[in-house]
Scaffold this active site. Structure first.
Site, PDB file in Angstrom:
ATOM      1  N   HIS A 381      36.036  32.378  51.301  1.00  0.00           N
ATOM      2  CA  HIS A 381      36.469  31.479  50.235  1.00  0.00           C
ATOM      3  C   HIS A 381      36.700  30.066  50.747  1.00  0.00           C
ATOM      4  CE1 HIS A 381      36.803  35.308  48.142  1.00  0.00           C
ATOM      5  NE2 HIS A 381      36.414  34.563  47.123  1.00  0.00           N
ATOM      6  N   ARG A 488      37.441  30.138  39.241  1.00  0.00           N
ATOM      7  CA  ARG A 488      38.284  31.028  40.056  1.00  0.00           C
ATOM      8  C   ARG A 488      39.742  30.586  39.900  1.00  0.00           C
ATOM      9  NH1 ARG A 488      33.576  30.357  43.705  1.00  0.00           N
ATOM     10  NH2 ARG A 488      32.907  32.387  44.485  1.00  0.00           N
ATOM     11  N   ARG A 524      37.914  33.503  35.182  1.00  0.00           N
ATOM     12  CA  ARG A 524      38.077  34.804  35.836  1.00  0.00           C
ATOM     13  C   ARG A 524      39.549  35.018  36.157  1.00  0.00           C
ATOM     14  NH1 ARG A 524      35.529  35.969  41.675  1.00  0.00           N
ATOM     15  NH2 ARG A 524      37.311  34.704  42.308  1.00  0.00           N
ATOM     16  N   GLU A 623      30.340  43.561  41.240  1.00  0.00           N
ATOM     17  CA  GLU A 623      30.346  43.182  42.660  1.00  0.00           C
ATOM     18  C   GLU A 623      30.670  44.359  43.568  1.00  0.00           C
ATOM     19  OE1 GLU A 623      33.076  39.903  43.083  1.00  0.00           O
ATOM     20  OE2 GLU A 623      34.575  40.813  41.792  1.00  0.00           O
ATOM     21  N   ASN A 646      28.372  37.732  46.459  1.00  0.00           N
ATOM     22  CA  ASN A 646      29.108  37.600  47.727  1.00  0.00           C
ATOM     23  C   ASN A 646      29.725  38.953  48.095  1.00  0.00           C
ATOM     24  OD1 ASN A 646      28.555  34.908  47.423  1.00  0.00           O
ATOM     25  ND2 ASN A 646      30.562  34.410  46.592  1.00  0.00           N
ATOM     26  N   ASP A 647      30.393  39.529  47.117  1.00  0.00           N
ATOM     27  CA  ASP A 647      31.013  40.826  47.396  1.00  0.00           C
ATOM     28  C   ASP A 647      30.005  41.961  47.336  1.00  0.00           C
ATOM     29  OD1 ASP A 647      33.761  40.462  48.025  1.00  0.00           O
ATOM     30  OD2 ASP A 647      34.006  39.646  46.020  1.00  0.00           O
ATOM     31  N   ARG A 657      32.460  40.063  54.727  1.00  0.00           N
ATOM     32  CA  ARG A 657      31.892  38.722  54.533  1.00  0.00           C
ATOM     33  C   ARG A 657      32.578  37.652  55.368  1.00  0.00           C
ATOM     34  NH1 ARG A 657      33.643  37.636  48.207  1.00  0.00           N
ATOM     35  NH2 ARG A 657      33.636  35.420  48.633  1.00  0.00           N
ATOM     36  N   CYS A 694      26.717  34.896  39.789  1.00  0.00           N
ATOM     37  CA  CYS A 694      27.597  33.771  40.127  1.00  0.00           C
ATOM     38  C   CYS A 694      28.022  33.788  41.592  1.00  0.00           C
ATOM     39  CB  CYS A 694      28.807  33.740  39.200  1.00  0.00           C
ATOM     40  SG  CYS A 694      29.894  35.159  39.374  1.00  0.00           S
TER      41      CYS A 694
HETATM   42  C1  PEP Z   1      31.282  37.025  44.428  1.00  0.00           C
HETATM   43  O1  PEP Z   1      31.850  37.973  44.973  1.00  0.00           O
HETATM   44  O2  PEP Z   1      30.047  36.825  44.496  1.00  0.00           O
HETATM   45  C2  PEP Z   1      32.053  36.055  43.639  1.00  0.00           C
HETATM   46  C3  PEP Z   1      31.465  35.127  42.930  1.00  0.00           C
HETATM   47  O3  PEP Z   1      33.398  36.129  43.731  1.00  0.00           O
HETATM   48  P1  PEP Z   1      34.233  35.611  45.005  1.00  0.00           P
HETATM   49  O4  PEP Z   1      33.311  34.857  45.900  1.00  0.00           O
HETATM   50  O5  PEP Z   1      35.326  34.750  44.476  1.00  0.00           O
HETATM   51  O6  PEP Z   1      34.723  36.873  45.599  1.00  0.00           O
HETATM   52 MG    MG Z   2      33.849  38.436  44.436  1.00  0.00          MG
END
Ligand code: PEP
Ligand code: MG
Length: 770
Positions: A381, A488, A524, A623, A646-647, A657, A694
């Site tokens: 993040h 976020r 979110r 995710e 991402n997740d 990650r 996203c």
């Molecule tokens: C993701 O997991 O791709 C996402 C957009 O949420 P975050 O990066 O905030 O976990």
């Molecule tokens: Mg995520």
């Protein structure tokens, strides 16, 4: 030619980072290429633009005595032809070619193939890479793409190694006496070179002075290095102890208002630093041959081990005091910034072992120009925030402590991952030029800001922005996002010591919706846990926080907090278009509970006569792999879904990650990730449900080609990436995207997939991809 040999690129990166001598760097690169591809000859000719001359600068296979002495005008020889045409030249039996030029010093007459590739960097001709083989069928035209990939890496090395500046200095010599005698005019190589290399995660160039976030530097960064001069190391240690004691005494004096508990921690630290036995043990390790830092580390860890074994919890806790005191000494030993400055006095590159999103928000200011981390994950993040702050960032720079000192002058290249310490003027000049060039080429994309994102054959795709802070909204308009696909909500509250009230949240969400000026904002709900912790929420100590108490799991347990947020969002939905999205959904039960709570809160608001959007759309983040497998069930309960790649990537691949140790395995182009997203897209299409993406991969051109082919029509990303993605779409037809998807669908690894998509994208937007 086996494609896995492309891993050579990583080796080349290693060579560039590991060597301080540009000549050796090039020597090692040509050796690597020759060895990995079983090539008889690999040579690099550097181009002297003013003299229009190519000089043999490194070779394996040709007579090494010819280095610096063999050269040719660009109107001569096959290498000259490569440079003239700026294109690869492949020739069998080169001696029969009309452009062949024979140099008796080189010994190349026995070779039956010639493949020359131009070294081009930022549209600048830097030279030619030549491979040759004695066996006529050993290489072919089909090998050109593989060698081209390597050539671009070599070109970057040449551009920044100082070789070109060196050639300038030698030019007068060479023009007085054209090269003919071996060795006489060998380019003299200057010492300065890129000192470090890491993983580029937030693009752009930055210059500034190094500043360590000392709090984040720990003993795990200290290597067990040897030192010969024990006396010198003992002096360093004495000085560091003295400085640490001084700092602590000052802190003690300055902090009149300390609680008695804080004061006792300071006193404990001071006692440790005054303990002669502790220092003697460290000196013994120095006498055993270690550096002061390595000796300190050993003794601190030894003490820690003793304390950790104690039954009494109070005594166990004393281990933390030892580490604390040791870190104060370590900071002084490494001459790193001891306390967090409130304001940087000049342009600053922050260096840390790792940095949390909250720390980054705290340290952000106009003079913060770049960030270097020893650890870090590609989609942490903090990285996501750095991108939205448009601050260049490089992670995974393991040797940062060894090479960079507080206050060093640095250039951070967040696009290539290179870091230059005290760069010479020619490199600064080169970066100024690159910056202007990049700004100009991206300015060119400004024209796309207000046009919709359409593929070449007219298919519409909505490109949205991911935002974290109110200030990001400016970027939404600057880069022409048509909606906010992910807001976020946890970020604005990460640095607070308490939880925001409903009124505070309502106020903030209204501001965000108002600033979005009619573009729908997908809000979110809190996604805390993982790598984002609220200091005031009591988190359990978890071994695997990403698999633990995170996101909707926290919300559903702390229903009081969740309901407050739901009410605030619902009320804000009266201010403009908004939708509500829930993170990390893995079961239908979670969705049912959420819907019950939302319904409940809607009724309460209605009863109280408070305005809200009764039809606010409710969506889920996809995710967790389980959510993909039960997507057909989940979709019957919600209005939309958005894939968080991402997740999803970390959970499919079992790769944290944020963990740099395994970051090479983290790849949204892994065939399993692609297949999973494709499966989700198919389910959504079948059920007539909008699907968006996203995660960070929505701004990765290679991934976007595949997402377009899968029929995904909403992508939300960091706003600065929107123009390039829009440009890519405008050059891409659905048929091309689908043929790329077909081509990669059966490929067995991410490297091949990436290669293929690189080719597709290079043709479309090559000038913007460095
Ligand atoms: C993701 O997991 O791709 C996402 C957009 O949420 P975050 O990066 O905030 O976990
Ligand atoms: Mg995520």
């Amino acid at each position: 030619m086996p494609r896995q040999k492309l891993h050579l690129l990583e080796d080349i990166c290693g060579v560039i980072t590991g060597s301080r001598d540009p000549r050796k760097t090039l020597d090692t690169i040509v050796e690597l290429v020759a060895e990995r591809f079983s090539i008889d000859v690999c040579s690099v000719y550097i181009f002297d633009a003013e003299q229009k001359y190519l000089v043999l600068t490194a070779t394996v296979g040709l007579n090494r005595a010819a280095i610096g002495s063999v050269g040719m005008h660009i109107s001569e020889g096959l290498s000259g032809l490569v440079l003239e045409t700026m294109a690869p030249v492949f020739v069998r039996n080169p001696s029969t070619h009309p452009r062949y030029k024979y140099f008796k010093e080189s010994g190349e007459e026995i070779y039956r193939t010639f493949l020359g590739l131009p070294l081009i960097y930022h549209q600048r001709n830097l030279g030619v890479l030549v491979v040759q083989t004695a066996e006529e069928s050993a290489i072919s035209e089909a090998d050109i793409p593989v060698f081209s990939a390597i050539t671009s890496q070599v070109a970057a090395t040449v551009a920044y190694s100082g070789l070109l500046a060196d050639l300038d200095k030698d030019r007068s010599n060479r023009s007085a006496q054209k090269p003919s005698v071996a060795g006489e005019n060998a380019p003299r190589l200057i010492e300065k070179k890129p000192v470090l290399r890491g993983i580029a995660v937030s693009s752009g160039f930055a210059q500034g002075r190094a500043h360590y976030l000392a709090e984040s530097i720990g003993f795990d960064q200290v290597k067990m290095e040897a030192a010969e001069n024990h006396r010198e190391q003992r002096i360093f240690l004495e000085k560091a102890f003295e400085a640490a004691r001084h700092d602590i005494r000052q802190l003690h004096r300055a902090a009149n208002d300390l609680t008695s508990q804080d004061a006792s921690i300071i006193e404990a630290n001071l006692m440790i630093l005054e303990d002669a036995a502790f220092r003697r043990k460290i000196c013994n390790r120095i006498d055993a041959g270690y550096t002061a830092a390595a000796a300190l580390k050993q003794v601190v860890l030894q003490y820690l081990g003793h304390f950790n074994r104690m039954a009494d919890p109070y005594l166990r806790q004393r281990g933390a005091d030892i580490v604390d005191a040791g870190k104060q000494v370590l900071a002084n030993l490494l001459a790193i910034g001891k306390t967090q400055q409130n304001a940087f006095s000049g342009d600053t590159i922050v260096i840390a072992a790792d940095i949390s999103a909250a720390e980054l928000i705290r340290v952000r200011q106009p003079h913060l120009k770049g960030i270097i981390l020893a650890k870090g994950g590609k989609t942490s993040h903090a990285v996501i925030l750095a991108k939205s702050f448009e601050i260049p960032m490089i992670i995974g720079v393991k040797d940062v402590l060894d090479s960079i000192r507080e206050n060093d002058r640095l250039i951070v290249d967040g696009t290539s991952g290179l870091i230059f310490r005290d760069p010479p003027p020619e490199i600064c000049g080169e970066y100024d030029r690159l910056r202007v060039e990049k700004e100009n080429s991206f300015r060119d994309l400004d024209r796309l800001r207000d046009v919709p994102a359409l593929t070449r054959d007219g298919r519409f795709c909505r490109l949205g922005a991911n935002v974290s802070l109110l200030s990001d909204l400016e970027l939404v308009h600057k880069y022409g996002a048509d909606h906010i696909g992910l807001y976020r909500t946890e970020f604005p509250f990460l640095v607070r010591g308490d939880f925001p009230t409903e009124e505070e949240q309502f106020d903030l969400y209204c501001k965000v919706i108002a600033a979005a000026a009619g573009k729908t904002v997908t809000i979110r709900t809190l996604d805390v846990g993982g790598d984002k912790f609220f200091s005031h929420l009591d988190y359990p100590k978890e071994t695997n926080p990403y698999l633990g108490w995170r996101a909707v799991r926290v919300s559903l347990e702390r229903e009081d907090i969740f309901r407050t947020q739901i009410r605030a969002v619902l009320r804000a939905s009266a201010c403009g278009p908004a939708s509500l999205m829930f993170p990390m959904i893995s079961t239908v039960e979670e969705v049912s509970t959420i819907k019950r709570i939302v319904k409940d809160e809607k009724s309460k608001l209605a009863e109280a006569g408070r305005p809200f959007d009764a039809n606010i759309a409710l969506g889920i983040m996809v995710e967790v792999p389980a959510a993909v497998r039960i997507l057909h069930h989940l979709l019957t309960h919600v209005d939309f879904a958005s894939i968080g790649t991402n997740d999803l990537t970390q959970y499919i691949l079992a790769v944290d990650r944020n963990n740099e140790k395994v970051s090479a395995l983290y790849n949204p182009l892994h065939p399993a990730v692609i297949a999973t997203i494709r499966e989700a897209a198919t389910v959504c299409r079948r059920m007539g449900m909008p699907l968006s993406i996203c995660g960070e991969s929505a701004s990765n051109p290679y991934c976007v080609v595949l997402y377009v082919a899968m029929g995904i029509t909403r992508l939300s990303m960091n706003p600065a990436s929107i123009p390039l993605i829009k440009h890519l779409m405008a050059t891409l037809s659905m048929a091309e995207a689908q043929s790329a998807l077909m081509a990669v669908a059966d490929m067995e690894d991410a490297a091949r997939i990436s290669d293929h998509l690189k080719q597709v994208c290079s043709e479309k937007i090559g000038a913007y991809l460095r």
